[in-house]
Design a protein around this motif. Structure first.
Motif, short mmCIF file in Angstrom:
data_model
loop_
_atom_site.label_atom_id
_atom_site.label_comp_id
_atom_site.label_asym_id
_atom_site.label_seq_id
_atom_site.Cartn_x
_atom_site.Cartn_y
_atom_site.Cartn_z
N TRP A 1 5.09 8.65 1.20
CA TRP A 1 5.75 7.96 2.31
C TRP A 1 7.27 8.18 2.24
O TRP A 1 7.91 8.43 3.25
N ASP B 1 0.82 -1.22 0.00
CA ASP B 1 0.00 0.00 0.00
C ASP B 1 0.85 1.27 0.00
O ASP B 1 0.33 2.36 0.24
N GLN C 1 2.80 4.60 -0.73
CA GLN C 1 2.52 5.77 -1.56
C GLN C 1 3.80 6.60 -1.70
O GLN C 1 4.67 6.57 -0.82
#
Length: 242
Positions: free
Chosen positions: A216, A211, A213
């Protein structure tokens, strides 16, 4: 240096420290373009080799493989890591001898690193603009239009290059500050602590890797930069001038 000496009577400012760092303008401003020139030449050589092996320039396979070339991203950290070390180990004693306070030195050094990161970002944006305008250097040569830098997205390239350059410079300065304060054991102990921190962080983050992104990575770089700056100031507060 003469400016900083004159300003020592009234107390040096962070901008004086910036000028001290940029007294080596040739090293700071010429080296990154020279590194990029070497990367460009090597990229051309490998492209010619692939053509001789049967690859078709401009094909979907060619574009996919060429955009996986991250040489432009990995070529600069070695220089900036060394530069981050030098800005503390060599300049810190000189700055203090010329009347700079430790806090002023750290602030001025951070400003210098921001200026360098902006310079590198501007250079890569110019190269990306030329690359896109010339149809990838007239021969489908992918140097800055690569996945790691946003695949032609100038905003992602700017954010990646700026944060990466500033992070490498800051971490290099952190290790140098550890050496100035604690001697040879300082960087060794710091490296051991960082390995443990990175290991525990990886254990916590890996379950969420699917997950992940882009922001991050930007957040992680920002945290690393802030931690490195604070970690640099802490040992320099009590470091003796050698």
């Amino acid at each position: 240096m003469t400016t900083l000496t004159a300003d020592a009577r009234r107390g040096a400012t962070p901008l004086d420290v910036v000028r001290l760092h940029f007294s080596q303008r040739g090293l700071l401003l010429r080296t990154p373009p020279l590194i990029m020139l070497v990367v460009f030449v090597l990229t051309i050589i490998f492209a010619v080799i692939f053509v001789r092996m049967g690859s078709v320039p401009g094909s979907s396979e060619w574009i996919q493989n060429s955009r996986s070339n991250a040489a432009v991203f990995w070529a600069l950290p070695g220089f900036f890591g060394w530069l981050g070390v030098q800005t503390v180990s060599l300049t810190f004693p000189l700055a203090l001898s010329l009347g700079t306070t430790r806090r002023t030195f750290v602030v001025g050094t951070v400003l210098s690193r921001v200026a360098i990161a902006l310079y590198v970002t501007a250079m890569l944006l110019v190269l990306l603009g030329i690359e896109l305008a010339t149809g990838h250097w007239f021969f489908h040569i992918y140097m800055t239009d690569v996945w790691l830098l946003g695949a032609g997205n100038p905003f992602q390239l700017a954010a990646t290059s700026f944060l990466a350059t500033l992070a490498v410079l800051s971490v290099g300065g952190l290790f140098s500050a550890a050496w100035v304060r604690f001697g040879a054991l300082g960087p060794i102990a710091l490296a051991a602590v960082l390995v443990l921190i990175l290991g525990f962080t990886a254990i916590l983050v890996i379950p969420f890797a699917a997950d992940a992104q882009p922001w991050w990575a930007a957040l992680a770089a920002g945290i690393a930069i802030a931690a490195a700056v604070l970690g640099q100031y802490a040992p320099l507060r009590r470091a003796s001038v050698r």
